[in-house]
Design a protein around this motif. Structure first.
Motif, PDB file in Angstrom:
ATOM      1  N   TRP B 284      -1.676   1.673   5.071  1.00 27.22           N
ATOM      2  CA  TRP B 284      -0.516   0.876   4.719  1.00 27.22           C
ATOM      3  C   TRP B 284       0.675   1.550   5.394  1.00 27.22           C
ATOM      4  O   TRP B 284       1.110   2.616   4.987  1.00 27.22           O
ATOM      5  CB  TRP B 284      -0.328   0.832   3.207  1.00 27.22           C
ATOM      6  N   PHE B 289      -0.527  -3.794   5.986  1.00 26.12           N
ATOM      7  CA  PHE B 289      -1.813  -3.141   6.178  1.00 26.12           C
ATOM      8  C   PHE B 289      -2.185  -3.135   7.662  1.00 26.12           C
ATOM      9  O   PHE B 289      -2.144  -4.167   8.326  1.00 26.12           O
ATOM     10  CB  PHE B 289      -2.893  -3.862   5.371  1.00 26.12           C
ATOM     11  N   ALA B 407      -2.522  -4.323  -0.431  1.00 25.72           N
ATOM     12  CA  ALA B 407      -3.313  -4.572   0.769  1.00 25.72           C
ATOM     13  C   ALA B 407      -4.500  -5.493   0.520  1.00 25.72           C
ATOM     14  O   ALA B 407      -4.978  -6.161   1.435  1.00 25.72           O
ATOM     15  CB  ALA B 407      -3.807  -3.250   1.355  1.00 25.72           C
TER      16      ALA B 407
END
Lengths: 88, 430
Positions: B284, B289, B407
């Motif tokens: 991240w 992401f 994410a």
């Protein structure tokens, strides 16, 4: 290999795998793996070194005999006697 | 001309101690050569250089603690002319630049300034340089990493300890014994980490006791993880009877040195699952992401005497099982007893905690930022399971996933654990 010799070899191998291990604090009937917090890789390392020093194959099915100092010394002394006796 | 700087060996590292140079000035080095040993809060690591050329200047003394990014050495590209001198404001005079005070000191100590390498700005010779030339640093004392840390935290001078290890190496117990016999316990009296008596060549902070630094490094990183990452947690119990049965058969054919442990199968399966579910394999960064291109599997290794390192197994998804097993053994052995390579501490893309054969059944890990997931494997344990409507007792493992909800979502995490389960039911394909 006499039982005393076997025990001496086992101790020195453990000390090699777990540097600084205080073996005097491990009771002979205790599971030294748990006592010394040896994980599976440490134990494999122990088996590998012990196999090299004793010439024994130490198959996986015999690992159960190798969990205590006493059991281990008996096993090694027995197996290196070369009597051809059935280990199981 | 390139600078060799204090590398960042993990997201939580902001300074490191130069322990030892493995090259001398004038040495030819190739990209990838191990040139120095650096100690971080967590472990001692061999650091490779990223350039080929000649080491023209070593800027830092062993024992010096410097922030990440501080230049440690100058490497000139191969086949260049005379050794390059760091550019600086001072005129490039024939004689090495030095202040009158330094010249005076040199005269008093009988040091030839021409033979001294200046570590100050523009190659200027400092008082420390002169002191070093007059009193060369003692040879590195052989000692285990744990012994070094203990020596610092107990305030014991390693040079004064009699080593009982192989070739007289100082072991942790020797340090404890020395600390006990002198009664030295004050941390304030701790000498420099590696016997470097001279002033550091680069800005250096007085290092906190190593034990505290370990804890602080972990504290900082974990606090950040829990502050920034909205974790979600999933758990599933995986039947390992097929995997372990297969492993037993394999091991009966193998010599002791080539035997597998369950951890190797589990890690391989996790790496393959990470490849199949790429949403959990990456970092991240900058609010989004970034999937990783390969699988670098971080494997949390607990150290004797406390602490934790998570070196990474590169290409864990592509390594054949026997190779992965060998790599794992090597990595764990060096993490515990020796030294890791800097490339092995490069940020993993996914980390696994607990090698799975001692301790508790379930572990929910805290994600190492900037990674987005952490896989937890508990102890392999026999449990009653239902098989074809019948009750049976099988070896099982509880696999958990802690994942970053920014994410991924639970459905993705669930797919990961299901995939892991499926892979472990076909151990011959691992």
């Amino acid at each position: 290999m006499t039982r005393d010799e076997a025990l001496e070899t086992i101790r020195s191998v453990i000390e090699e795998v777990v540097p600084g291990a205080d073996l005097s604090s491990v009771p002979p009937h205790a599971n030294f793996r748990e006592y010394l917090e040896m994980d599976s890789l440490d134990f494999l390392n122990f088996v590998e070194l012990l196999s090299g020093r004793t010439g024994l194959a130490l198959p996986e099915q015999d690992y159960a005999s190798l969990t205590t100092l006493d059991g281990c010394a008996d096993y090694v002394a027995e197996q290196t006697r070369g009597t051809g006796g059935d280990p199981s | 001309m390139g600078e060799f700087t204090m590398p960042s060996l993990g997201a939580d590292m902001d300074e490191g101690t130069l322990v030892e140079w493995l090259v001398a000035e004038g040495a030819e080095v190739a990209r990838g050569d191990v040139v120095a040993v650096v100690e971080t809060a967590k472990s001692t690591i061999e650091v490779e250089c990223f350039e080929s050329g000649t080491v023209t200047e070593l800027l830092a003394e062993p024992g010096t603690t410097v922030p990440v990014g501080t230049p440690l050495a100058v490497i000139s590209p191969a086949a260049s002319g005379p050794p390059a001198v760091a550019p600086g404001p001072g005129p490039a005079a024939a004689a090495a630049p030095a202040t009158p005070l330094v010249r005076h000191q040199a005269a008093e100590e009988g040091v030839d300034l021409q033979a001294v390498h200046g570590s100050g700005r523009g190659g200027r010779i400092t008082r420390a340089d002169v002191s070093r030339a007059a009193h060369p640093a003692p040879a590195r004392i052989a000692a285990s990493p744990l012994a070094r840390r203990l020596a610092v935290s107990l305030g014991v001078d390693l040079a004064a300890v009699r080593g009982t290890g192989s070739r007289g190496a100082v072991k942790a117990d020797d340090v404890r014994a020395a600390a006990g016999s002198t009664g030295a316990a004050g941390e304030e009296s701790a000498p420099g980490a590696a016997g470097g008596e001279s002033a550091p060549a680069a800005p250096a902070g007085r290092a906190a006791p190593a034990g505290d630094r370990d804890r602080l490094a972990i504290a900082r990183l974990m606090a950040r993880a829990k502050r920034e990452i909205p974790h979600y947690y999933l758990s599933t119990v995986i039947d390992l009877s097929a995997a372990l049965e297969w492993m037993r058969t394999e091991n009966s054919r193998r010599t002791v040195a080539d035997r597998l442990v369950p951890a190797a199968l589990l890690l391989k399966a996790v790496a393959l699952a990470a490849r199949e579910v790429p949403e959990l394999n990456g970092h991240w960064i900058g609010g989004r992401f970034v999937p990783a291109t390969g699988v670098r599997l971080g494997t949390a290794v607990s150290l004797r005497g406390g602490g934790l390192v998570a070196p990474s197994l590169a290409d864990a998804d592509r390594l054949p099982l026997p190779d992965l097993m060998a790599a794992l053994k090597d990595l764990v052995a060096r993490a515990r007893h020796g030294r890791l390579r800097a490339s092995e501490t490069a940020d993993p893309t996914l980390t696994v905690t607990n090698l799975g054969d001692q301790g508790v059944e379930t572990v929910f890990g805290v994600i190492y930022p900037p990674q987005v997931a952490m896989v937890g494997l508990g102890r392999v344990t026999d449990r009653p399971v239902a098989v074809d409507g019948m009750l049976a007792v099988h070896p099982t493992v509880t696999a958990t996933l802690s994942a970053d909800h920014r994410a991924s979502d639970g459905a993705t995490g669930s797919r990961f654990l299901t995939t892991l389960d499926r892979l472990l039911q076909h151990p011959e394909d691992l």
